[in-house]
Design an enzyme around this catalytic site. Structure first.
Site, PDB file in Angstrom:
ATOM      1  N   CYS A   2       0.830  -1.214   0.000  1.00  0.00           N
ATOM      2  CA  CYS A   2       0.000   0.000   0.000  1.00  0.00           C
ATOM      3  C   CYS A   2       0.864   1.263   0.000  1.00  0.00           C
ATOM      4  O   CYS A   2       1.995   1.260   0.460  1.00  0.00           O
ATOM      5  CB  CYS A   2      -0.874   0.029   1.244  1.00  0.00           C
ATOM      6  SG  CYS A   2      -1.847  -1.447   1.461  1.00  0.00           S
ATOM      7  N   ARG A  27       4.987   0.525  -6.078  1.00  0.00           N
ATOM      8  CA  ARG A  27       4.904  -0.370  -4.926  1.00  0.00           C
ATOM      9  C   ARG A  27       3.955  -1.536  -5.190  1.00  0.00           C
ATOM     10  O   ARG A  27       3.952  -2.501  -4.450  1.00  0.00           O
ATOM     11  CB  ARG A  27       4.408   0.410  -3.705  1.00  0.00           C
ATOM     12  CG  ARG A  27       5.381   1.475  -3.241  1.00  0.00           C
ATOM     13  CD  ARG A  27       4.728   2.424  -2.265  1.00  0.00           C
ATOM     14  NE  ARG A  27       4.472   1.817  -0.984  1.00  0.00           N
ATOM     15  CZ  ARG A  27       5.244   1.938   0.088  1.00  0.00           C
ATOM     16  NH1 ARG A  27       6.352   2.633   0.014  1.00  0.00           N
ATOM     17  NH2 ARG A  27       4.923   1.369   1.229  1.00  0.00           N
ATOM     18  N   TRP A  75      -3.025  -2.585  -1.431  1.00  0.00           N
ATOM     19  CA  TRP A  75      -2.647  -3.938  -1.859  1.00  0.00           C
ATOM     20  C   TRP A  75      -3.328  -4.859  -0.866  1.00  0.00           C
ATOM     21  O   TRP A  75      -2.974  -4.894   0.313  1.00  0.00           O
ATOM     22  CB  TRP A  75      -1.128  -4.081  -1.812  1.00  0.00           C
ATOM     23  CG  TRP A  75      -0.579  -5.328  -2.407  1.00  0.00           C
ATOM     24  CD1 TRP A  75      -0.515  -5.660  -3.729  1.00  0.00           C
ATOM     25  CD2 TRP A  75       0.033  -6.414  -1.694  1.00  0.00           C
ATOM     26  NE1 TRP A  75       0.096  -6.876  -3.878  1.00  0.00           N
ATOM     27  CE2 TRP A  75       0.435  -7.367  -2.657  1.00  0.00           C
ATOM     28  CE3 TRP A  75       0.280  -6.681  -0.348  1.00  0.00           C
ATOM     29  CZ2 TRP A  75       1.068  -8.556  -2.308  1.00  0.00           C
ATOM     30  CZ3 TRP A  75       0.913  -7.864  -0.011  1.00  0.00           C
ATOM     31  CH2 TRP A  75       1.295  -8.785  -0.976  1.00  0.00           C
ATOM     32  N   ASN A 101      -1.615   1.453   6.000  1.00  0.00           N
ATOM     33  CA  ASN A 101      -0.788   0.369   5.453  1.00  0.00           C
ATOM     34  C   ASN A 101      -0.480  -0.585   6.593  1.00  0.00           C
ATOM     35  O   ASN A 101      -0.188  -0.130   7.700  1.00  0.00           O
ATOM     36  CB  ASN A 101       0.561   0.890   4.942  1.00  0.00           C
ATOM     37  CG  ASN A 101       0.428   1.777   3.742  1.00  0.00           C
ATOM     38  OD1 ASN A 101      -0.664   2.008   3.248  1.00  0.00           O
ATOM     39  ND2 ASN A 101       1.554   2.297   3.273  1.00  0.00           N
ATOM     40  N   GLY A 102      -0.491  -1.882   6.342  1.00  0.00           N
ATOM     41  CA  GLY A 102      -0.147  -2.840   7.385  1.00  0.00           C
ATOM     42  C   GLY A 102      -1.340  -3.705   7.738  1.00  0.00           C
ATOM     43  O   GLY A 102      -2.303  -3.805   6.976  1.00  0.00           O
ATOM     44  N   GLU A 483      19.120 -16.296  -9.241  1.00  0.00           N
ATOM     45  CA  GLU A 483      18.607 -14.941  -9.451  1.00  0.00           C
ATOM     46  C   GLU A 483      18.143 -14.751 -10.905  1.00  0.00           C
ATOM     47  O   GLU A 483      17.125 -14.108 -11.158  1.00  0.00           O
ATOM     48  CB  GLU A 483      19.690 -13.921  -9.057  1.00  0.00           C
ATOM     49  CG  GLU A 483      19.399 -12.470  -9.371  1.00  0.00           C
ATOM     50  CD  GLU A 483      18.178 -11.887  -8.679  1.00  0.00           C
ATOM     51  OE1 GLU A 483      17.521 -12.581  -7.872  1.00  0.00           O
ATOM     52  OE2 GLU A 483      17.843 -10.716  -8.970  1.00  0.00           O
ATOM     53  N   LYS A 487      14.361 -13.698 -11.939  1.00  0.00           N
ATOM     54  CA  LYS A 487      14.039 -12.531 -12.780  1.00  0.00           C
ATOM     55  C   LYS A 487      13.084 -12.937 -13.889  1.00  0.00           C
ATOM     56  O   LYS A 487      12.104 -12.258 -14.158  1.00  0.00           O
ATOM     57  CB  LYS A 487      15.297 -11.920 -13.418  1.00  0.00           C
ATOM     58  CG  LYS A 487      16.214 -11.149 -12.526  1.00  0.00           C
ATOM     59  CD  LYS A 487      15.661  -9.849 -12.002  1.00  0.00           C
ATOM     60  CE  LYS A 487      14.871  -9.982 -10.757  1.00  0.00           C
ATOM     61  NZ  LYS A 487      15.447  -9.961  -9.476  1.00  0.00           N
ATOM     62  N   GLU A 490       9.519 -13.789 -12.499  1.00  0.00           N
ATOM     63  CA  GLU A 490       8.822 -12.624 -11.946  1.00  0.00           C
ATOM     64  C   GLU A 490       8.227 -11.724 -13.018  1.00  0.00           C
ATOM     65  O   GLU A 490       7.101 -11.280 -12.890  1.00  0.00           O
ATOM     66  CB  GLU A 490       9.828 -11.720 -11.215  1.00  0.00           C
ATOM     67  CG  GLU A 490      10.193 -12.087  -9.850  1.00  0.00           C
ATOM     68  CD  GLU A 490      11.111 -11.037  -9.262  1.00  0.00           C
ATOM     69  OE1 GLU A 490      12.256 -10.882  -9.729  1.00  0.00           O
ATOM     70  OE2 GLU A 490      10.672 -10.348  -8.333  1.00  0.00           O
ATOM     71  N   HIS A 506      19.803 -35.786 -10.966  1.00  0.00           N
ATOM     72  CA  HIS A 506      19.040 -36.387  -9.870  1.00  0.00           C
ATOM     73  C   HIS A 506      17.536 -36.103  -9.986  1.00  0.00           C
ATOM     74  O   HIS A 506      16.806 -36.274  -9.022  1.00  0.00           O
ATOM     75  CB  HIS A 506      19.580 -35.899  -8.520  1.00  0.00           C
ATOM     76  CG  HIS A 506      21.004 -36.305  -8.285  1.00  0.00           C
ATOM     77  ND1 HIS A 506      21.397 -37.611  -8.124  1.00  0.00           N
ATOM     78  CD2 HIS A 506      22.148 -35.571  -8.271  1.00  0.00           C
ATOM     79  CE1 HIS A 506      22.717 -37.666  -7.973  1.00  0.00           C
ATOM     80  NE2 HIS A 506      23.193 -36.432  -8.065  1.00  0.00           N
ATOM     81  N   LYS A 605       6.695  -4.264  -4.154  1.00  0.00           N
ATOM     82  CA  LYS A 605       8.104  -3.902  -3.983  1.00  0.00           C
ATOM     83  C   LYS A 605       8.585  -4.153  -2.571  1.00  0.00           C
ATOM     84  O   LYS A 605       9.699  -4.603  -2.356  1.00  0.00           O
ATOM     85  CB  LYS A 605       8.310  -2.429  -4.343  1.00  0.00           C
ATOM     86  CG  LYS A 605       9.757  -1.964  -4.255  1.00  0.00           C
ATOM     87  CD  LYS A 605      10.603  -2.628  -5.311  1.00  0.00           C
ATOM     88  CE  LYS A 605      12.065  -2.234  -5.239  1.00  0.00           C
ATOM     89  NZ  LYS A 605      12.893  -3.139  -6.044  1.00  0.00           N
TER      90      LYS A 605
END
Ligand code: F6R
Length: 610
Positions: A2, A27, A75, A101-102, A483, A487, A490, A506, A605
């Protein structure tokens, strides 16, 4: 996550707030809303699910005249991302307006109590309970009412509140979620992060946990929830608004990928002495704890955890200490043995990741010395640490990390060398060799961009229809494989896995065929030959091979269909260069598939909830 922005002052609040929300779009959010109060106490409120453009359409692109207001991007955590659950929320009388927010953890109990007392709650959110709690406590002074309400609240919050009858006043408060207040002459701002208000002021106060800020055009007063005054300093932010914009690039992510040489330069500035030595004064106050340590635990999430793997292996290479990385969400409920001799390194670019902060706090409670590695001044993690190493990478706006990954790697490698030096285990020639490699790294990164930028879209075109990708590395190159795969998934929503190359046989080798290419991070390393053999096994199953290789490698073209060249560097920091072509590849696949690169679906974010 948020976003909050609030304004009180002589100017029209509406355009300032909408512009602030635009700057917070990075965000990630799923609805947006705005509330304004004019000088006669008339309130305007609009909120809408979806992108900010939906809200702008709802209000026909215009906001009414008002000099006080709040705006929010949500969010969803409690309740669906729809118009009703969008913020702002109000009390029964419609006089009090709240954005948040939270997460309010005891909201169900609060909600039951409020409803039993006759309050009518209309949304599914935890936030709405706050508006009604403040209503109950209101006796003519908004800050008093907010403080009284917050005394009943458990959880994590950054809030901004206004009252129709107090037409130039905002009240903000925070606990475990960031909130800043900005000052500029006869106007004040409130925001979830500075980028929302940087166009108007660079003078900000970073509120701390438990702070309640009474925000008026002429100044701010900060108290605790108990009403006792707290003294908070104004900080001057040296990020220009332009630094937070896209520059000439089509997206923030592309800009940030190209900013990596500069970010590395800034990040390393002051940490490499002319005498060929590492310089890390931030660690000096912890010298005794570092010398006494018996183990190192690194805690981080996502990209930061892959950077932490590089840090852990550097610590084990140069010191006598075992070092391990645990992702925050696992560490929190299944912590390793922790005591005063366990050095804990928390790595988080935002400094606000709940899954990283909670284990760090736990470690602190158990007496561990703590080093935080973060990009964000004033963030929550900085209050948990004995030493703070800032990445100094500048603001990263795109949701997917790029320049913060490479600067996390270099900062952790510098930290590993500094720990080793304090413990007397770093050979002089190793230190000198490392410093030389780090000094050359910004220009090597620029060269990696030059080598790979122009061909990236053509490379992506050849692979865009693949069913999935298998990224492999070994030893030093394995974190770059992880990484690189992260990327790709995402931002392009294409499935990719990162595996240690030796593990292919394996199990995952059964996935390989002409539709599932192998991406091999095959830069120069101690295990290069082993990696090549593993990749040959994949190739024998018809997998096409994209290799990231060190310039001058004479054999790679024999087994790779496509090669992304990067300059040679010290093996320990090789992921910094190896990741560059993989970022560009992921970016171009995403572009070819038409996804929203800067704000991929379902991602935020800074993940301030568990
Ligand atoms: C990936 C990404 C995330 C973050 C993770 C931790 O591109 O950005 O995986 O790395 O959410 O975030 P911080 O570093 O802010 O703690």
């Amino acid at each position: 996550m948020c976003g909050i922005v609030g304004y009180t002052g002589p100017r029209e609040a509406g355009p300032i707030l909408l512009e602030g929300l635009k700057r917070l779009e990075y965000r990630g959010y799923d609805s947006a809303g705005i509330a304004l109060v004019d000088e006669s106490g008339d309130l305007f409120l609009a909120k809408k699910a979806g992108k900010l453009a939906n809200l702008e359409t709802e209000i026909n692109g215009r906001t009414p005249h008002a000099a006080l207001g709040l705006a929010h991007t949500r969010w969803a955590t409690h309740g669906r991302p729809d118009d009703l659950n969008a913020h702002p929320h109000q009390d029964c009388s419609g006089e009090i307006t709240v954005i948040h927010n939270g997460i309010i953890e005891n909201f169900r109990e609060l909600r039951d109590e409020l409803e039993a007392a006759g309050h009518r709650l209309t949304s599914e959110t935890d936030t709405e309970a706050l508006a009604h709690l403040i209503e109950d406590a209101y006796e003519g002074d908004l800050a008093d009412a907010v403080r009284a309400a917050l005394r009943k609240v458990e959880g994590a919050y950054a809030i901004a509140v206004m009252h129709k009858r107090e037409v130039s006043r905002l009240v903000g408060a925070r606990l475990n979620v960031p909130l800043v207040v900005g000052r500029n002459g006869e106007e004040s701002f409130i925001a979830s992060d500075v980028s929302a208000i940087l166009a108007h002021t660079n003078q900000v106060v970073f509120l701390e946990d438990g702070d309640v800020a009474d925000v008026r055009p002429t100044g701010i007063e900060v108290t605790g929830v108990d009403g006792r005054p707290r003294s908070r300093e104004l900080t001057t932010i040296d990020w220009t608004p332009e630094a937070a914009e896209k520059g000439g690039y089509e997206t923030f992510m592309l800009k940030e990928i190209h900013e990596q040489p500069e970010a590395l330069r800034q990040s390393l500035a002051g940490r490499l002495g002319r005498d060929g030595r590492i310089s890390l004064p931030e660690l000096e106050p912890m010298a005794a704890a570092v010398k006494a340590a018996t183990r190192v635990e690194l805690v981080a999430c996502g990209t930061a955890s892959y950077a932490a793997m590089v840090g852990a292996s550097a610590i084990e290479r140069w010191t006598d200490l075992p070092a391990r990385v645990t992702v925050g969400s696992e560490f929190r409920y299944d912590p390793p043995p922790l005591d005063g001799r366990t050095l804990v390194i928390a790595v988080t670019q935002s400094g606000e990741t709940a899954d990283t902060i909670a284990p760090t706090r736990l470690a602190r409670e158990r007496g561990c010395p703590i080093v935080a590695v973060t990009n964000t001044v004033g963030s929550a993690i900085t209050r948990e640490a004995d030493a703070i190493l800032f990445l100094q990478a500048g603001p990263e706006i795109a949701v997917a990390a790029s320049k913060t990954f490479v600067t996390q790697v270099t900062t952790l490698v510098v930290l590993a060398a500094a720990i080793a030096r304090l413990r007397g285990t770093l050979p002089d020639d190793e230190e000198v060799g490392l410093v030389r490699a780090l000094q050359a790294l910004p220009s090597a990164a620029a060269r990696a961009l030059e080598l790979n930028g122009p061909g990236a879209s053509e490379l992506a075109r050849r692979y865009v229809n693949s069913r999935g990708f298998m990224y492999v590395g070994r030893g030093a190159t394995y974190p770059a494989a992880l990484e690189g795969a992260l990327k790709l998934k995402e931002i392009s929503y294409v499935h990719a896995e990162g595996y240690p190359a030796g593990e292919l046989k394996h199990g995952p080798i059964s996935l390989l065929d002409a539709e599932c290419p192998l991406v091999a991070v095959a830069t120069r390393s101690a295990t290069y030959d082993k990696l090549v053999s593993n990749v040959m096994e994949g190739r024998a199953r018809d997998a096409r091979v994209i290799a990231v290789a060190t310039e001058g490698d004479p054999q790679i073209e024999r087994f790779a269909d496509d090669v992304c060249w990067v300059p040679d560097t010290h093996e320990v920091v090789s992921p910094v260069l190896a990741i560059i072509p993989l970022q560009l590849f992921a970016y171009e696949i995403a572009r070819a598939r038409g996804t929203d690169v800067d704000q991929p679906r379902n991602l935020a974010k800074s993940v301030t909830v568990e």
